[in-house]
Design an enzyme around this catalytic site. Structure first.
Site, PDB file in Angstrom:
ATOM      1  N   GLY A  73       0.603  -0.625  -6.084  1.00  0.00           N
ATOM      2  CA  GLY A  73      -0.662  -0.354  -5.407  1.00  0.00           C
ATOM      3  C   GLY A  73      -1.622   0.385  -6.319  1.00  0.00           C
ATOM      4  O   GLY A  73      -2.838   0.174  -6.262  1.00  0.00           O
ATOM      5  N   SER A  74      -1.064   1.247  -7.170  1.00  0.00           N
ATOM      6  CA  SER A  74      -1.914   1.971  -8.111  1.00  0.00           C
ATOM      7  C   SER A  74      -2.573   0.992  -9.091  1.00  0.00           C
ATOM      8  O   SER A  74      -3.757   1.127  -9.410  1.00  0.00           O
ATOM      9  CB  SER A  74      -1.077   2.993  -8.899  1.00  0.00           C
ATOM     10  OG  SER A  74      -0.402   3.852  -8.018  1.00  0.00           O
TER      11      SER A  74
ATOM     12  N   SER B  29       0.005  -1.966  -1.388  1.00  0.00           N
ATOM     13  CA  SER B  29       1.183  -1.510  -2.128  1.00  0.00           C
ATOM     14  C   SER B  29       2.427  -2.086  -1.451  1.00  0.00           C
ATOM     15  O   SER B  29       2.507  -2.115  -0.226  1.00  0.00           O
ATOM     16  CB  SER B  29       1.270   0.018  -2.105  1.00  0.00           C
ATOM     17  OG  SER B  29       2.559   0.421  -2.532  1.00  0.00           O
TER      18      SER B  29
ATOM     19  N   HIS C  57       6.220   1.202   2.313  1.00  0.00           N
ATOM     20  CA  HIS C  57       5.039   0.529   2.853  1.00  0.00           C
ATOM     21  C   HIS C  57       5.428  -0.577   3.840  1.00  0.00           C
ATOM     22  O   HIS C  57       6.607  -0.822   4.066  1.00  0.00           O
ATOM     23  CB  HIS C  57       4.169   0.010   1.710  1.00  0.00           C
ATOM     24  CG  HIS C  57       3.609   1.150   0.899  1.00  0.00           C
ATOM     25  ND1 HIS C  57       2.308   1.556   0.967  1.00  0.00           N
ATOM     26  CD2 HIS C  57       4.217   1.999   0.026  1.00  0.00           C
ATOM     27  CE1 HIS C  57       2.124   2.608   0.180  1.00  0.00           C
ATOM     28  NE2 HIS C  57       3.266   2.889  -0.409  1.00  0.00           N
TER      29      HIS C  57
ATOM     30  N   ASN D 271      -1.930  -5.435 -18.814  1.00  0.00           N
ATOM     31  CA  ASN D 271      -0.996  -6.434 -18.281  1.00  0.00           C
ATOM     32  C   ASN D 271      -0.261  -5.763 -17.145  1.00  0.00           C
ATOM     33  O   ASN D 271       0.601  -4.909 -17.370  1.00  0.00           O
ATOM     34  CB  ASN D 271      -0.020  -6.928 -19.353  1.00  0.00           C
ATOM     35  CG  ASN D 271       0.989  -7.907 -18.760  1.00  0.00           C
ATOM     36  OD1 ASN D 271       0.916  -8.235 -17.577  1.00  0.00           O
ATOM     37  ND2 ASN D 271       1.936  -8.356 -19.553  1.00  0.00           N
TER      38      ASN D 271
ATOM     39  N   ASP E 175      -1.674   1.591   2.679  1.00  0.00           N
ATOM     40  CA  ASP E 175      -0.838   2.135   3.760  1.00  0.00           C
ATOM     41  C   ASP E 175      -1.169   1.492   5.098  1.00  0.00           C
ATOM     42  O   ASP E 175      -0.804   2.042   6.145  1.00  0.00           O
ATOM     43  CB  ASP E 175      -1.059   3.654   3.869  1.00  0.00           C
ATOM     44  CG  ASP E 175      -0.675   4.380   2.604  1.00  0.00           C
ATOM     45  OD1 ASP E 175       0.058   3.796   1.793  1.00  0.00           O
ATOM     46  OD2 ASP E 175      -1.114   5.531   2.422  1.00  0.00           O
TER      47      ASP E 175
END
Ligand SMILES: Cc1ncc(COP(=O)(O)O)c(C=O)c1O
Length: 471
Positions: free
Chosen positions: A97-98, A227, A232, A301, A206
């Site tokens: 998710g980041s 995420s 999650h 990447n 979330d």
């Protein structure tokens, strides 16, 4: 005679299922009491966890045996299935998710966006309380996060502070999370973004399966992110996605930043999708330079592996059941804890003004939310005869998993304190952030995830009621 690969694979998958059925009972909701009896006070009640069956394990093994490894057929299928489920133009898989947040904001820095390109120093409005990697990518792209406060009742960014945060010519985007499965005020935020021609990135990490006025969150802004880390709504171990809501130009840009910054958009293992692989002249490169190795962005990447997508595809089939289980678990806990309102402030969905056993009362905005709750959040009131610290210690002693709202008021985190010391203008704060501070000091959440059984929920509620009554 040796067995054919097809026969061998079938045998391995049959054994895999047999293994998983025997070895992973604890990861199934309502798990077989003979294998995994719930012993109150002894068995840990996690705040979240992976819920899976033999299907996910067999899918992972099957994709591993196929040994494509890099993002390929399973990834394509997952991207199509997620996009279809949400009703967006395209979903792009990444490894977290980041990374999804990083790619989403990076995509908006592309020179190909002309006047709407984000430049270093441009401001992006976000909310103060939440997860750090909703905000860090803004800084990593050279932009300036501008923090609005959070409402302690919904935990979301306060849409009524958006105008005060806006600076003409500087503000270019809003990037905020739907906190813990509670949609933020999308009507007001969209109106604000349209009025000032701003990008909107919904951090939906979330909140997969939440709805605002009946429509899935993650489908209102320009881009949204997911995420797939285990706590999650669905998991593939590590993983995430960027959803391109409408504009396919953003798909090309997001894919480019995910895939090394390349200009070429061929899928892995494919060549010449554009039919002019050796017919481009870009930058100062010689005419005919191989398009595969032309880079229009300074990219990354951030791709996941194909077996991860195979796991995610099995989880997607269960998503509707997962969403309902989260809602049911939240409702069950809320009803069981009714009567504790003198000590605990319970989270409300955005636009709700009160809860009763019959349901929520809504404000007069005409908008409503449906929450696929990431957790069950409580704020310990200042007037309560116990502190949040005592409350979380009681939960921990009872082996009930709990979490605070991630980083709390992020500007109080060491990373932001030292950043401000070194670069006073690296970010901006628009109010006293009193709501974010309250969340940081008073909030705690426990689980709503689909792996919780009725016995666990009863135990969680009983433990809390006994603790409060003892004070
Ligand atoms: C709101 C929000 N955004 C982003 C992330 C980052 O997701 P990941 O852990 O997959 O990098 C999280 C993590 O839980 C989150 O809560």
């Amino acid at each position: 005679m040796s067995k054919s690969p097809t026969k061998l694979k079938a045998e391995i998958l049959r054994l895999t299922r047999e293994f998983s059925a025997a070895a992973h009972t604890a990861n199934r909701p309502g798990s077989d009491p003979q294998h995994a009896p719930f012993v109150p006070g002894q068995t840990t009640v996690p705040y979240a966890g992976r819920v899976f069956s033999e299907d996910e394990v067999a899918a992972a093994v099957s994709a591993t045996l196929d040994f494509w490894l890099t993002l390929g057929p399973e990834g394509d299928a997952f991207e199509n299935e997620l996009a279809a489920l949400l009703g967006v133009k395209k979903s792009i898989l990444v490894n977290s998710g980041s990374s999804a947040n990083l790619v989403a904001i990076a995509a908006l820095t592309s020179p190909k966006l002309g006047e709407r390109q984000l430049h270093p120093g441009d401001e992006v409005i976000t909310s103060a309380a939440g997860f750090p990697t909703t905000v860090a990518p803004i800084l990593q792209q050279g932009c300036v996060p501008v923090f609005i406060d959070n409402d302690p009742s919904t935990l979301n960014g306060r849409a009524d502070q958006l105008e005060a945060a806006f600076v003409p010519g500087k503000t270019k985007a809003v990037m905020m999370a739907h906190t813990l499965g509670n949609p933020f005020d999308l009507a007001a935020t969209l109106e604000f973004c349209r009025k000032h021609d701003l990008w909107l990135i919904e951090d939906n990490c979330d909140a997969l399966g939440c709805r605002y006025d009946g429509q899935f969150t993650g489908t209102f802004g320009d881009l949204s992110t997911q995420s797939f880390y285990p706590p999650h709504h669905l998991t593939m171990g590590e993983g995430g996605a960027i959803n391109v809501v409408r504009d396919m130009k953003l798909k090309m840009l997001a894919e480019s930043f995910r895939d090394w910054g390349r200009d070429c958009w061929c899928d892995s293992g494919k060549d010449d999708t554009c039919h002019k692989r050796f017919g481009w002249q870009l930058g100062d490169l010689p005419a005919g330079y191989d398009h595969k190795y032309i880079y229009s962005h300074l990219g990354y990447n951030l791709k996941p592996l194909d077996p991860q997508a195979a796991i995610g595809r099995q989880q997607l089939k269960k998503l509707t059941a997962f969403i309902h289980a989260r809602m049911d678990n939240w409702n069950y806990l809320r009803a069981a804890l009714a009567g504790l309102e003198g000590f605990i402030q319970f989270q409300l969905p955005t636009h709700a003004i009160a809860w009763s056993p019959q349901g929520f009362a809504w404000d007069n905005s005409g908008h409503q939310t449906e929450c696929s709750w990431f957790g069950f959040t409580m704020l310990v009131k200042k007037s309560a005869p116990f502190t949040r610290g005592e409350f979380v210690k009681c939960l921990a002693a009872a082996k009930i998993g709990s979490r605070m709202l991630f980083g709390g008021n992020l500007v109080r985190q060491p990373a932001f304190v030292s950043l401000r010391r070194q670069q006073p203008n690296a970010f901006r704060v628009t109010s006293d952030l009193a709501g974010a501070d309250r969340i940081m000091n008073e909030a705690v959440f426990i689980g709503t995830y689909p792996g919780l059984t009725r016995a666990m929920l009863d135990y969680m509620a009983d433990t809390i009621i006994k603790f409060v009554s003892s004070k």
